[in-house]
Design a protein around this motif. Structure first.
Motif, short mmCIF file in Angstrom:
data_model
loop_
_atom_site.label_atom_id
_atom_site.label_comp_id
_atom_site.label_asym_id
_atom_site.label_seq_id
_atom_site.Cartn_x
_atom_site.Cartn_y
_atom_site.Cartn_z
N ASN A 92 0.81 -1.22 0.00
CA ASN A 92 0.00 0.00 0.00
C ASN A 92 0.84 1.27 0.00
O ASN A 92 0.58 2.22 -0.75
N ASP A 93 1.87 1.31 0.86
CA ASP A 93 2.69 2.53 0.96
C ASP A 93 3.51 2.75 -0.32
O ASP A 93 3.73 3.89 -0.74
N LEU A 94 3.96 1.65 -0.94
CA LEU A 94 4.70 1.77 -2.20
C LEU A 94 3.79 2.34 -3.28
O LEU A 94 4.20 3.23 -4.05
N LEU A 95 2.55 1.88 -3.33
CA LEU A 95 1.61 2.38 -4.33
C LEU A 95 1.30 3.86 -4.09
O LEU A 95 1.16 4.64 -5.04
N LYS A 96 1.22 4.27 -2.82
CA LYS A 96 1.02 5.69 -2.50
C LYS A 96 2.21 6.52 -2.98
O LYS A 96 2.05 7.64 -3.47
N LEU A 97 3.41 5.98 -2.81
CA LEU A 97 4.61 6.68 -3.29
C LEU A 97 4.57 6.86 -4.81
O LEU A 97 4.88 7.94 -5.32
N LEU A 98 4.16 5.81 -5.53
CA LEU A 98 4.06 5.92 -6.98
C LEU A 98 3.02 6.96 -7.38
O LEU A 98 3.22 7.72 -8.34
N GLU A 99 1.91 7.02 -6.63
CA GLU A 99 0.90 8.05 -6.89
C GLU A 99 1.47 9.45 -6.65
O GLU A 99 1.17 10.39 -7.40
N THR A 100 2.30 9.60 -5.63
CA THR A 100 2.97 10.88 -5.37
C THR A 100 3.89 11.24 -6.53
O THR A 100 3.95 12.40 -6.95
N MET A 101 4.60 10.25 -7.08
CA MET A 101 5.47 10.49 -8.23
C MET A 101 4.67 11.02 -9.42
O MET A 101 5.14 11.89 -10.15
N VAL A 102 3.46 10.47 -9.60
CA VAL A 102 2.59 10.95 -10.68
C VAL A 102 2.19 12.40 -10.41
O VAL A 102 2.32 13.27 -11.29
N ARG A 103 1.73 12.68 -9.19
CA ARG A 103 1.28 14.04 -8.85
C ARG A 103 2.39 15.07 -8.97
O ARG A 103 2.16 16.21 -9.36
N LYS A 104 3.61 14.66 -8.63
CA LYS A 104 4.75 15.58 -8.66
C LYS A 104 5.41 15.66 -10.03
O LYS A 104 6.40 16.38 -10.22
N GLY A 105 4.89 14.91 -11.00
CA GLY A 105 5.39 15.02 -12.36
C GLY A 105 6.62 14.20 -12.69
O GLY A 105 7.28 14.46 -13.70
N PHE A 106 6.94 13.20 -11.86
CA PHE A 106 8.10 12.35 -12.13
C PHE A 106 7.73 11.01 -12.77
O PHE A 106 8.60 10.26 -13.19
N LEU A 107 6.43 10.71 -12.83
CA LEU A 107 5.96 9.45 -13.39
C LEU A 107 4.68 9.73 -14.14
O LEU A 107 3.75 10.32 -13.60
N SER A 108 4.63 9.30 -15.40
CA SER A 108 3.40 9.50 -16.18
C SER A 108 2.36 8.45 -15.76
O SER A 108 2.71 7.37 -15.27
N MET A 109 1.09 8.78 -15.98
CA MET A 109 0.04 7.80 -15.69
C MET A 109 0.20 6.57 -16.56
O MET A 109 -0.08 5.45 -16.12
N GLU A 110 0.65 6.76 -17.79
CA GLU A 110 0.86 5.62 -18.69
C GLU A 110 1.87 4.64 -18.08
O GLU A 110 1.66 3.43 -18.09
N ASN A 111 2.95 5.16 -17.51
CA ASN A 111 3.95 4.29 -16.91
C ASN A 111 3.50 3.75 -15.55
O ASN A 111 3.83 2.62 -15.19
N TYR A 112 2.72 4.54 -14.82
CA TYR A 112 2.13 4.05 -13.57
C TYR A 112 1.25 2.83 -13.83
O TYR A 112 1.27 1.85 -13.09
N ASP A 113 0.50 2.89 -14.92
CA ASP A 113 -0.42 1.80 -15.27
C ASP A 113 0.27 0.55 -15.80
O ASP A 113 -0.40 -0.48 -16.00
N LEU A 114 1.57 0.62 -16.04
CA LEU A 114 2.30 -0.58 -16.48
C LEU A 114 2.34 -1.65 -15.40
O LEU A 114 2.42 -2.84 -15.69
N LEU A 115 2.27 -1.23 -14.14
CA LEU A 115 2.32 -2.18 -13.03
C LEU A 115 0.90 -2.64 -12.71
O LEU A 115 0.05 -1.86 -12.30
N LEU A 116 0.65 -3.92 -12.94
CA LEU A 116 -0.68 -4.51 -12.70
C LEU A 116 -0.75 -4.95 -11.24
O LEU A 116 0.11 -5.69 -10.77
#
Length: 196
Positions: A143-167
């Motif tokens: 859960n905490d790792l997924l929250k971190l990835l969501e933070t990366m998306v919000r802060k502009g370091f990870l695109s949603m397209e790349n976030y969605d690569l992890l199933l």
């Protein structure tokens, strides 16, 4: 639907202290054997890795272990596998796992599990492979790792397209279905083999 006949699983060489994780490893092993999926993993007989491999073998499934020579000690390596590949180093180990596998799953684990997961998902992000990558989120472990990835998306370091690569799923049955339906994004035009 993508055919998944060999799946590499990254997971802990310790068993941890949550019985739900051990149970998830057992369920995963049974699913692999039932669906005739060969397990590719790090060849250890200890921890979550050992539980998973033992379950696949106990249910008449196939297990291929990949281990670097320096870790190939009698108290660590599982000697009852279907196949055992010995590599020169950790990098060659990961390359061999990648070459042998149709997809990847991360179960709970430690630093090594995260390192393997993020390297293989980075390779997918860069277009070096088009194989599905699943995260089995047992009992909220990730859960905490997924929250971190969501933070990366919000802060502009990870695109949603790349976030969605992890199933991500909480059950192995649903995760395998998501992996079978996975379609990799198109490889960026700027990425060429000679640049990697």
């Amino acid at each position: 639907m993508k055919e998944l006949t060999k799946i590499c699983v990254f997971c802990g060489s310790s068993e941890g202290n949550d019985a739900a994780i051990t149970e998830a490893a057992i369920k995963t092993g049974k699913q692999f054997a039932q669906q005739d999926v060969t397990l590719i993993y790090g060849a250890a007989k200890i921890g979550v890795m050992g539980v998973l491999a033992k379950t696949v073998l106990d249910n008449k499934g196939h297990v291929i272990g990949v281990i670097p020579d320096f870790l190939k000690k009698k108290e660590v390596v599982h000697l009852g596998l279907t196949e055992l590949h010995t590599t020169k180093n950790m990098h060659e180990r990961k390359l061999t796992m990648h070459e042998l596998s149709d997809g990847f799953i991360a179960l709970p684990g430690g630093m090594g599990t995260l390192e393997e997961l993020f390297e293989i998902i980075t390779w997918l992000q860069l277009g070096l492979h088009q194989k599905p990558i699943g995260l089995l989120n047992v009992n909220g472990f990730y859960n905490d790792l997924l929250k971190l990835l969501e933070t990366m998306v919000r802060k502009g370091f990870l695109s949603m397209e790349n976030y969605d690569l992890l199933l991500v799923d909480t059950t192995i049955e649903n995760l395998l279905e998501k992996m079978k339906r996975f379609k990799a994004p198109e490889i960026p035009k700027w990425l060429k083999k000679h640049r990697t």
